[in-house]
Design a protein around this motif. Sequence first.
Motif, short mmCIF file in Angstrom:
data_model
loop_
_atom_site.label_atom_id
_atom_site.label_comp_id
_atom_site.label_asym_id
_atom_site.label_seq_id
_atom_site.Cartn_x
_atom_site.Cartn_y
_atom_site.Cartn_z
N THR A 58 0.82 -1.22 0.00
CA THR A 58 0.00 0.00 0.00
C THR A 58 0.85 1.27 0.00
O THR A 58 0.70 2.12 -0.89
N MET A 94 1.79 3.67 -3.33
CA MET A 94 1.17 4.99 -3.29
C MET A 94 2.22 6.08 -3.48
O MET A 94 2.00 7.05 -4.22
N LEU A 95 3.38 5.92 -2.83
CA LEU A 95 4.45 6.90 -2.99
C LEU A 95 4.95 6.93 -4.43
O LEU A 95 5.26 8.01 -4.97
N GLU A 96 5.05 5.76 -5.05
CA GLU A 96 5.47 5.71 -6.46
C GLU A 96 4.47 6.43 -7.36
O GLU A 96 4.87 7.15 -8.29
N ARG A 97 3.19 6.26 -7.07
CA ARG A 97 2.17 6.93 -7.89
C ARG A 97 2.18 8.44 -7.70
O ARG A 97 2.08 9.22 -8.66
N GLU A 98 2.30 8.87 -6.43
CA GLU A 98 2.15 10.29 -6.12
C GLU A 98 3.42 11.08 -6.35
O GLU A 98 3.38 12.26 -6.71
N LEU A 99 4.58 10.47 -6.12
CA LEU A 99 5.85 11.19 -6.20
C LEU A 99 6.70 10.81 -7.39
O LEU A 99 7.73 11.42 -7.63
N GLY A 100 6.27 9.79 -8.10
CA GLY A 100 7.02 9.35 -9.26
C GLY A 100 7.88 8.14 -8.97
O GLY A 100 8.13 7.81 -7.80
#
Length: 352
Positions: free
Chosen positions: A197, A201-207
């Motif tokens: 989770t 999520m960090l990969e999606r939001e921050l690249g």
Amino acid sequence: MTTEPHLEVRRAVRVDLADLAPDALVVVACSGGPDSVSLAAATRAVRRRAGAIVVDHQLQDGSAAVAASTADWLRSIGMDPVFVVAADVIPTGDGPEAAARDARYAVLESTARACSAEAVLLGHSRDDQAETVLLGLARGSGTRSLAGMPRRRGVFRRPLLDLPRDVVRAAVPSGAPVVDDPHNADDRFTRVRVRHTILPMLERELGPGIAAALARTADLARADADALAELASVATRDLMREGTVSIRSSSQDVSSSQDVSSSQDVPASLDVVGLQVLSDAIRSRVVRSWLLESGAPAGSLGAEHVVRVCRLVTDWHGQGAVALPGGIEALRDCGRLSVRPTPRRQETPWMP
């Protein structure tokens, strides 16, 4: 041209073990999961003597059969010796994950010692390191926690820490009996929630590239933590009196001259004036190291304990002793910090 995954894994193992003699025995801690299976295959390909240890945590029905199947495959690719060792997981206050980890490392270390292995290889990848950094950040337990997993500690080595998990798993040999541990999908465990989770999520939001950045953070934090630890070690030696002192425990208050039931040597006291001139970062490390050597258990000694003991130095106004885990307490007396067993309360006799 992109390197084949199995060649990347082999190269990582070869580089990590370059300091060992070609005929030195190394063993792989192989759970049967994809990461450790990939590591085992690569180690067998690049080492003349490669063995394995399969730990059965005995936490699931059929775990013995799974361990035996994994061991059979390891022998089939030429690994020798191959051990299957049952671990007794003893519940602790730190949770089931920590209890299983402690039991696993204990049997890995003892088995490696028994077979004279030079190294025990662990299959942690860069993604595992990133998860560990996030967990340390959530605990707020300082630079050492942010440093993640060390590449080497004692007999243990992690040759795959620079490789992404997808590269490691792409190197699993065809036909290998890979085991999917159901615990790795159980979101009751904090690490599982981070893996499935938080990191996505960090990969999606921050690249993309978050896992690599967190792993780099671990390397930098470890270098800083090691440097601070060395400075603290020097300061501790300067501040402690020569040798050890004896603390005694009894049913009486420890300050009394009553007979005692037991005694124990602990590190000497610390000079308060010497502690006061240290920076906060060094002082807290000196105090924590001293408390651990004095008998406070590492798993229970928290940051708040260290802060309260440091206040005996930096915010002294005559306060009493600081209770610590392990049945001890720290106190300030005559310009020094010392440790003693926590006095037992005197029970008032019942009067009819």
